[in-house]
Design a protein around this motif. Sequence first.
Motif, PDB file in Angstrom:
ATOM      1  N   MET A 240      40.738  70.703  45.203  1.00  0.00           N
ATOM      2  CA  MET A 240      41.708  69.716  45.662  1.00  0.00           C
ATOM      3  C   MET A 240      41.710  69.619  47.183  1.00  0.00           C
ATOM      4  N   ASP A 241      41.545  70.757  47.832  1.00  0.00           N
ATOM      5  CA  ASP A 241      41.503  70.776  49.293  1.00  0.00           C
ATOM      6  C   ASP A 241      40.324  69.949  49.802  1.00  0.00           C
ATOM      7  N   ARG A 242      39.189  70.029  49.112  1.00  0.00           N
ATOM      8  CA  ARG A 242      38.016  69.254  49.526  1.00  0.00           C
ATOM      9  C   ARG A 242      38.244  67.759  49.370  1.00  0.00           C
ATOM     10  N   LEU A 243      39.011  67.354  48.357  1.00  0.00           N
ATOM     11  CA  LEU A 243      39.231  65.936  48.076  1.00  0.00           C
ATOM     12  C   LEU A 243      40.397  65.333  48.853  1.00  0.00           C
ATOM     13  N   SER A 244      41.291  66.167  49.359  1.00  0.00           N
ATOM     14  CA  SER A 244      42.530  65.677  49.967  1.00  0.00           C
ATOM     15  C   SER A 244      42.294  64.687  51.099  1.00  0.00           C
ATOM     16  N   SER A 245      41.229  64.896  51.870  1.00  0.00           N
ATOM     17  CA  SER A 245      40.968  64.004  53.013  1.00  0.00           C
ATOM     18  C   SER A 245      40.600  62.591  52.570  1.00  0.00           C
ATOM     19  N   GLU A 246      40.248  62.433  51.293  1.00  0.00           N
ATOM     20  CA  GLU A 246      39.869  61.127  50.776  1.00  0.00           C
ATOM     21  C   GLU A 246      41.048  60.375  50.163  1.00  0.00           C
ATOM     22  N   CYS A 247      42.212  61.014  50.103  1.00  0.00           N
ATOM     23  CA  CYS A 247      43.393  60.350  49.549  1.00  0.00           C
ATOM     24  C   CYS A 247      43.847  59.219  50.466  1.00  0.00           C
ATOM     25  N   LYS A 248      44.432  58.189  49.889  1.00  0.00           N
ATOM     26  CA  LYS A 248      44.874  57.011  50.644  1.00  0.00           C
ATOM     27  C   LYS A 248      45.977  57.362  51.627  1.00  0.00           C
ATOM     28  N   PHE A 249      46.875  58.252  51.200  1.00  0.00           N
ATOM     29  CA  PHE A 249      48.034  58.596  52.033  1.00  0.00           C
ATOM     30  C   PHE A 249      47.931  60.030  52.536  1.00  0.00           C
ATOM     31  N   ARG A 250      48.196  60.210  53.813  1.00  0.00           N
ATOM     32  CA  ARG A 250      48.255  61.554  54.378  1.00  0.00           C
ATOM     33  C   ARG A 250      49.463  62.279  53.776  1.00  0.00           C
ATOM     34  N   GLY A 251      49.277  63.532  53.461  1.00  0.00           N
ATOM     35  CA  GLY A 251      50.366  64.289  52.845  1.00  0.00           C
ATOM     36  C   GLY A 251      50.542  63.979  51.373  1.00  0.00           C
ATOM     37  N   CYS A 252      49.503  63.438  50.746  1.00  0.00           N
ATOM     38  CA  CYS A 252      49.549  63.117  49.315  1.00  0.00           C
ATOM     39  C   CYS A 252      49.843  64.373  48.500  1.00  0.00           C
ATOM     40  N   THR A 253      50.778  64.259  47.569  1.00  0.00           N
ATOM     41  CA  THR A 253      51.104  65.407  46.714  1.00  0.00           C
ATOM     42  C   THR A 253      50.200  65.495  45.493  1.00  0.00           C
ATOM     43  N   HIS A 254      49.394  64.449  45.271  1.00  0.00           N
ATOM     44  CA  HIS A 254      48.463  64.389  44.135  1.00  0.00           C
ATOM     45  C   HIS A 254      49.200  64.311  42.800  1.00  0.00           C
ATOM     46  N   LEU A 255      50.409  63.742  42.853  1.00  0.00           N
ATOM     47  CA  LEU A 255      51.205  63.636  41.635  1.00  0.00           C
ATOM     48  C   LEU A 255      51.436  62.186  41.228  1.00  0.00           C
ATOM     49  N   GLU A 257      51.192  59.359  43.821  1.00  0.00           N
ATOM     50  CA  GLU A 257      50.746  58.399  44.814  1.00  0.00           C
ATOM     51  C   GLU A 257      49.516  57.615  44.338  1.00  0.00           C
ATOM     52  N   PRO A 258      49.441  56.323  44.689  1.00  0.00           N
ATOM     53  CA  PRO A 258      48.217  55.547  44.401  1.00  0.00           C
ATOM     54  C   PRO A 258      47.103  55.940  45.370  1.00  0.00           C
ATOM     55  N   GLY A 259      45.881  55.700  44.944  1.00  0.00           N
ATOM     56  CA  GLY A 259      44.756  56.000  45.819  1.00  0.00           C
ATOM     57  C   GLY A 259      44.536  57.483  46.028  1.00  0.00           C
ATOM     58  N   CYS A 260      44.916  58.299  45.068  1.00  0.00           N
ATOM     59  CA  CYS A 260      44.784  59.761  45.189  1.00  0.00           C
ATOM     60  C   CYS A 260      43.399  60.191  44.724  1.00  0.00           C
ATOM     61  N   ALA A 261      42.652  60.833  45.616  1.00  0.00           N
ATOM     62  CA  ALA A 261      41.302  61.274  45.296  1.00  0.00           C
ATOM     63  C   ALA A 261      41.305  62.417  44.290  1.00  0.00           C
ATOM     64  N   VAL A 262      42.354  63.218  44.289  1.00  0.00           N
ATOM     65  CA  VAL A 262      42.433  64.334  43.341  1.00  0.00           C
ATOM     66  C   VAL A 262      42.615  63.801  41.922  1.00  0.00           C
ATOM     67  N   LYS A 263      43.493  62.801  41.761  1.00  0.00           N
ATOM     68  CA  LYS A 263      43.677  62.217  40.432  1.00  0.00           C
ATOM     69  C   LYS A 263      42.420  61.469  39.977  1.00  0.00           C
ATOM     70  N   ALA A 264      41.701  60.882  40.928  1.00  0.00           N
ATOM     71  CA  ALA A 264      40.413  60.267  40.591  1.00  0.00           C
ATOM     72  C   ALA A 264      39.427  61.346  40.141  1.00  0.00           C
ATOM     73  N   GLY A 265      39.460  62.493  40.807  1.00  0.00           N
ATOM     74  CA  GLY A 265      38.611  63.611  40.419  1.00  0.00           C
ATOM     75  C   GLY A 265      38.958  64.139  39.052  1.00  0.00           C
ATOM     76  N   LEU A 266      40.231  64.027  38.684  1.00  0.00           N
ATOM     77  CA  LEU A 266      40.670  64.445  37.357  1.00  0.00           C
ATOM     78  C   LEU A 266      40.042  63.548  36.294  1.00  0.00           C
ATOM     79  N   GLN A 267      39.884  62.274  36.628  1.00  0.00           N
ATOM     80  CA  GLN A 267      39.300  61.324  35.686  1.00  0.00           C
ATOM     81  C   GLN A 267      37.791  61.513  35.536  1.00  0.00           C
ATOM     82  N   ASP A 268      37.111  61.834  36.640  1.00  0.00           N
ATOM     83  CA  ASP A 268      35.646  61.955  36.551  1.00  0.00           C
ATOM     84  C   ASP A 268      35.178  63.391  36.302  1.00  0.00           C
ATOM     85  N   GLY A 269      36.116  64.322  36.155  1.00  0.00           N
ATOM     86  CA  GLY A 269      35.764  65.695  35.825  1.00  0.00           C
ATOM     87  C   GLY A 269      35.539  66.606  37.007  1.00  0.00           C
TER      88      GLY A 269
END
Length: 293
Positions: A240-255, A257-269
Amino acid sequence: MTEGRIIKALSGFYYVKTGDEVYQCRGRGNFRKKKISPLVGDKVTYEAENPTDGYILSIGERRNELNRPPIANVDQAILVFSSLEPNFDDLLLDRFLVHIESHAINPLICITKLDLVNEEEKNMILAHADLYRRIGYTVLLTSSETGEGINVLRPFLDEHISVVAGQSGVGKSSLLNALDTTFNILTDSISSSLGRGKHTTRHVELLPVGTGYVADTPGFSSLEFSKIEADELAGCFREMDRLSSECKFRGCTHLTEPGCAVKAGLQDGTVSKSRYSHYKQFYDEIKSRKRRY
């Protein structure tokens, strides 16, 4: 004054090693007034008229310290989890990993008791090991009974202070005895009524292994996130730390927020469902702690 390192703390005494000699010391009286507590692993200065009558005068700056187990200046944590008796617990492993990552200590995962599993159970353990290796952790599979993996572990211990930690009964003491048969550390079997091991280690002690030291520590079964803030939690999950910089919003909680790279990572495995579920559970736990205050 002489410099040394505390290698054992027991019943109010600190055993300080300098070269090949060990001196039994007490802490200075003003340590208590200043709320200073020497820890195993501390570099200290001391004076001693004889090997059993010394006083610690000062404690060097610590690179890190843990509360449970109480130890300082740790290079790596060997997180020991058993395949069976007790069963492998990835929720507890992730709790340990967050705790260790928050202290900037390198974790090494050691899964023990491989001799107890059948083929189906072994495949499940191998799947867990593969997951954590893909995240970036070193995972070793061992058996203290058969000796499997013991020699693979040895090189990781050289030139380091390592803490061996994990749930009671997973085989920490047996693992150390397998590394050096002269240790003769007390071991005990799993309680059939409670389903967990009895505490066989009562104090923290640095044991020499190769060119490094390994700390045998009291077992414990839970860790509270008393000093980790919710906005720091994702940084303790490597993927998650590696993906956080790709999130749309700084300080994303990954819960939510739209444009969350961690949730996208959850979808692609890229992010496993189990790890993400544990992240959410830990996040809620930390937020609940804040509300109680």
